[in-house]
Write an enzyme that holds these catalytic residues in place. Structure first.
Site, PDB file in Angstrom:
ATOM      1  N   ASP A   1     114.578  47.037  32.333  1.00 25.67           N
ATOM      2  CA  ASP A   1     113.055  47.546  32.632  1.00 25.67           C
ATOM      3  C   ASP A   1     112.170  46.609  33.855  1.00 25.67           C
ATOM      4  O   ASP A   1     112.047  47.335  35.906  1.00 25.67           O
ATOM      5  CB  ASP A   1     112.156  48.122  31.959  1.00 25.67           C
ATOM      6  CG  ASP A   1     111.489  46.674  30.672  1.00 25.67           C
ATOM      7  OD1 ASP A   1     113.562  45.870  30.868  1.00 25.67           O
ATOM      8  OD2 ASP A   1     110.952  46.899  29.750  1.00 25.67           O
TER       9      ASP A   1
ATOM     10  N   ASP B   1     119.074  46.873  24.805  1.00 25.83           N
ATOM     11  CA  ASP B   1     118.139  47.610  24.518  1.00 25.83           C
ATOM     12  C   ASP B   1     118.046  49.296  24.436  1.00 25.83           C
ATOM     13  O   ASP B   1     117.634  49.878  23.926  1.00 25.83           O
ATOM     14  CB  ASP B   1     116.536  46.988  24.365  1.00 25.83           C
ATOM     15  CG  ASP B   1     116.316  45.495  24.023  1.00 25.83           C
ATOM     16  OD1 ASP B   1     117.177  45.270  22.601  1.00 25.83           O
ATOM     17  OD2 ASP B   1     115.702  44.858  24.579  1.00 25.83           O
TER      18      ASP B   1
ATOM     19  N   ARG C   1     122.030  40.478  -3.970  1.00 30.12           N
ATOM     20  CA  ARG C   1     120.663  40.086  -2.738  1.00 30.12           C
ATOM     21  C   ARG C   1     120.265  41.239  -2.265  1.00 30.12           C
ATOM     22  O   ARG C   1     120.887  42.453  -2.322  1.00 30.12           O
ATOM     23  CB  ARG C   1     121.117  39.419  -2.427  1.00 30.12           C
ATOM     24  CG  ARG C   1     120.714  38.134  -2.762  1.00 30.12           C
ATOM     25  CD  ARG C   1     121.573  36.822  -2.419  1.00 30.12           C
ATOM     26  NE  ARG C   1     121.227  35.323  -2.920  1.00 30.12           N
ATOM     27  CZ  ARG C   1     122.589  34.724  -1.967  1.00 30.12           C
ATOM     28  NH1 ARG C   1     122.693  34.818  -1.356  1.00 30.12           N
ATOM     29  NH2 ARG C   1     121.760  33.627  -2.968  1.00 30.12           N
TER      30      ARG C   1
ATOM     31  N   ARG D   1     112.303  44.764  21.619  1.00 31.97           N
ATOM     32  CA  ARG D   1     111.137  44.551  21.616  1.00 31.97           C
ATOM     33  C   ARG D   1     109.956  45.858  20.602  1.00 31.97           C
ATOM     34  O   ARG D   1     109.328  45.623  20.792  1.00 31.97           O
ATOM     35  CB  ARG D   1     111.295  43.706  22.752  1.00 31.97           C
ATOM     36  CG  ARG D   1     110.919  43.009  23.196  1.00 31.97           C
ATOM     37  CD  ARG D   1     110.677  41.699  24.063  1.00 31.97           C
ATOM     38  NE  ARG D   1     111.546  42.378  24.704  1.00 31.97           N
ATOM     39  CZ  ARG D   1     111.559  41.208  25.917  1.00 31.97           C
ATOM     40  NH1 ARG D   1     110.184  40.651  26.329  1.00 31.97           N
ATOM     41  NH2 ARG D   1     112.293  41.315  27.309  1.00 31.97           N
TER      42      ARG D   1
ATOM     43  N   ARG E   1     116.978  37.471   1.472  1.00 32.83           N
ATOM     44  CA  ARG E   1     117.678  36.549   2.310  1.00 32.83           C
ATOM     45  C   ARG E   1     117.862  37.364   4.048  1.00 32.83           C
ATOM     46  O   ARG E   1     117.558  38.485   4.327  1.00 32.83           O
ATOM     47  CB  ARG E   1     119.500  36.347   2.038  1.00 32.83           C
ATOM     48  CG  ARG E   1     119.599  35.109   0.691  1.00 32.83           C
ATOM     49  CD  ARG E   1     119.222  34.031   1.464  1.00 32.83           C
ATOM     50  NE  ARG E   1     119.304  33.038   0.130  1.00 32.83           N
ATOM     51  CZ  ARG E   1     118.695  32.791  -0.907  1.00 32.83           C
ATOM     52  NH1 ARG E   1     117.609  33.181  -1.320  1.00 32.83           N
ATOM     53  NH2 ARG E   1     119.188  31.959  -2.108  1.00 32.83           N
TER      54      ARG E   1
ATOM     55  N   HIS F   1     120.171  36.250  19.844  1.00 28.00           N
ATOM     56  CA  HIS F   1     121.246  36.338  21.213  1.00 28.00           C
ATOM     57  C   HIS F   1     122.590  37.093  21.329  1.00 28.00           C
ATOM     58  O   HIS F   1     123.419  37.007  22.217  1.00 28.00           O
ATOM     59  CB  HIS F   1     121.228  34.934  22.458  1.00 28.00           C
ATOM     60  CG  HIS F   1     119.342  35.117  22.454  1.00 28.00           C
ATOM     61  ND1 HIS F   1     118.497  34.152  22.022  1.00 28.00           N
ATOM     62  CD2 HIS F   1     119.224  35.638  23.890  1.00 28.00           C
ATOM     63  CE1 HIS F   1     117.609  35.011  22.392  1.00 28.00           C
ATOM     64  NE2 HIS F   1     117.681  35.136  23.870  1.00 28.00           N
TER      65      HIS F   1
HETATM   66  O1  F6P Z   1     115.524  42.802  26.539  1.00 23.14           O
HETATM   67  C1  F6P Z   1     116.606  41.916  26.352  1.00 23.14           C
HETATM   68  C2  F6P Z   1     115.964  41.393  24.474  1.00 23.14           C
HETATM   69  O2  F6P Z   1     117.023  40.903  24.199  1.00 23.14           O
HETATM   70  C3  F6P Z   1     115.223  41.681  23.595  1.00 23.14           C
HETATM   71  O3  F6P Z   1     115.102  42.425  22.513  1.00 23.14           O
HETATM   72  C4  F6P Z   1     114.920  40.206  23.400  1.00 23.14           C
HETATM   73  O4  F6P Z   1     113.248  40.849  22.542  1.00 23.14           O
HETATM   74  C5  F6P Z   1     114.499  39.871  24.540  1.00 23.14           C
HETATM   75  O5  F6P Z   1     115.520  40.159  25.759  1.00 23.14           O
HETATM   76  C6  F6P Z   1     115.036  38.500  24.437  1.00 23.14           C
HETATM   77  O6  F6P Z   1     115.037  37.508  26.099  1.00 23.14           O
HETATM   78  P1  F6P Z   1     114.833  36.127  26.226  1.00 23.14           P
HETATM   79  O7  F6P Z   1     115.169  35.362  25.225  1.00 23.14           O
HETATM   80  O8  F6P Z   1     116.574  35.830  26.781  1.00 23.14           O
HETATM   81  O9  F6P Z   1     114.009  36.153  26.956  1.00 23.14           O
END
Ligand code: F6P
Length: 375
Positions: free
Chosen positions: A114, A138, A173, A182, A277, A283
């Site tokens: 985006d 995403d 668990r 996000r 847990r 990442h």
């Molecule tokens: O836009 C992809 C994404 O993986 C989101 O889901 C996540 O919040 C974000 O990137 C994390 O980005 P970075 O840690 O690289 O700034």
């Protein structure tokens, strides 16, 4: 007189994801083989345009990268030329435009999500000939049903949930798996359904913690002594907040999410006898080899973007809609987010098999709409 060859820049913007190299390969090979073009790689997303950090890309340079994760050009999500953080948020877009001119670029292919598409739209208004290629794990980019990177992230998250399933069973668990996402719950929804999560919590549906606890309790009472919960990082409880892990200055998107899974664990431990847990996948979901589906989607998108450039159809992004390849105007993609529609057939199927979305009655949340739904 011989015509000057087409010269095309290509960059990978925003966060990385599996399939970027496959897309770079497809753009470069198609431009060279089909259109006799010269290709210039722009390093580290839009930063390379501002700082004039570039490298030629030959046919050989993109050989052998189809299956490799990451991007050979580098990426950056802190290099918006309209709000350039390395220079205190200054608008240096004129410099980006001047780099394109001084490199004699006829066009630029911007591969990204985006943020990258919104910047591409802005540069296109300044007269740069741009074509967009949609990526993001995403899957929340407007105008396309799929972005590459998503399928790989779903398969990584799904394998993780499968593995956690067996240890959840052994120890009786409640296990929470937090995925990325996000503003949209595409990864949590698709991986959760694929791996039989008992509860799926997504940003589009604010969850009721009492209801989630009730699901765990009822399973326990019924002899199923474990519960699997898939939760997107952007999910939030009713009357609660998203969990912001970190607020960072030097980026145009300053909020880092992460940790809602731990908050939910605390809330559940207060209400249940079971141990809870949390695993945050983070990442992991963005790294490594793309799936075959993502390699194919990246290749198709990249080759089509090269053809759009050759046809001088600028200001557009390649897209996949209802199973067909098409293009959409960057203006219709910029600054929009594609969330999971609550009447999605996948949500309906999950409900049919007894999956909870953290609310007692999802029908209360459903829109009154006849619009076709995305899966
Ligand atoms: O836009 C992809 C994404 O993986 C989101 O889901 C996540 O919040 C974000 O990137 C994390 O980005 P970075 O840690 O690289 O700034």
């Amino acid at each position: 007189m011989a015509k000057d060859p087409l010269r095309v820049g290509v960059l990978t913007g925003g966060g990385d994801c599996p399939g970027l190299n496959a897309a770079l390969r497809a753009v470069t090979k198609t431009l060279i083989l089909q259109h006799d073009a010269e290709v210039v790689g722009i390093r580290d997303g839009y930063r390379g345009l501002v700082e004039r950090s570039v490298q030629p890309l030959s046919y050989q340079d993109v050989g052998g990268i189809l299956t490799r994760g990451g991007t050979i050009l580098g990426a950056s999500n802190k290099a918006d030329p309209f709000n350039y953080q390395p220079r205190g948020g200054a608008d240096v877009s004129a410099q980006a435009v001047s780099t394109c001119r001084s490199l004699d670029l006829n066009a630029l292919v911007a591969i990204g999500g985006d943020g990258t598409m919104s910047i591409a739209h802005g540069l296109s208004d300044l007269g740069i000939n741009i074509v967009g290629v949609p990526k993001t794990i995403d899957n929340d980019l407007a105008g396309t049903d799929r972005t590459f990177g998503f399928d790989t992230a779903v398969s990584i998250a799904s394998e993780a949930i499968d593995r956690i399933h067996t240890t959840a069973q052994s120890h009786h668990r409640v296990m929470i798996i937090e995925t990325m996402g996000r503003y949209s719950g595409w990864i949590a929804l698709h991986a959760g359904v694929a791996s039989g999560a008992d509860v799926i919590l997504i940003p589009e549906i604010e969850y009721d913690v009492e209801e989630v606890a009730q699901v765990c309790f009822t399973r326990q009472q019924g002899g199923q002594r474990f519960t699997i919960i898939a939760i997107a990082e952007g999910a939030k409880p009713q009357e609660g907040e998203r969990v912001v892990r970190e607020q960072v200055d030097k980026t145009s998107d300053s909020v880092r999410l992460g940790g809602i899974g731990r908050v939910l664990a605390d809330d559940l431990e207060d209400r249940l006898d079971s141990e809870v847990r949390t695993t945050i996948l983070g990442h992991m979901q963005r790294g490594g080899t793309p799936t075959a589906y993502d390699r194919n989607l990246s290749t198709a998108f990249g080759a089509r973007a090269a053809s759009l450039v050759a046809q001088e159809r600028y200001g557009r992004m390649v897209a996949l809609q209802n199973g067909d390849f098409t293009t959409v105007a960057l203006a219709d993609v910029a600054n929009k987010t594609r969330t999971v529609p609550l009447d999605s057939p996948l949500i309906a199927s999950a409900l049919d098999v007894g999956t909870s979305f953290g609310v007692q009655n999802l029908d209360d949340e459903l829109p009154d709409s006849d619009a076709p739904a995305s899966t």
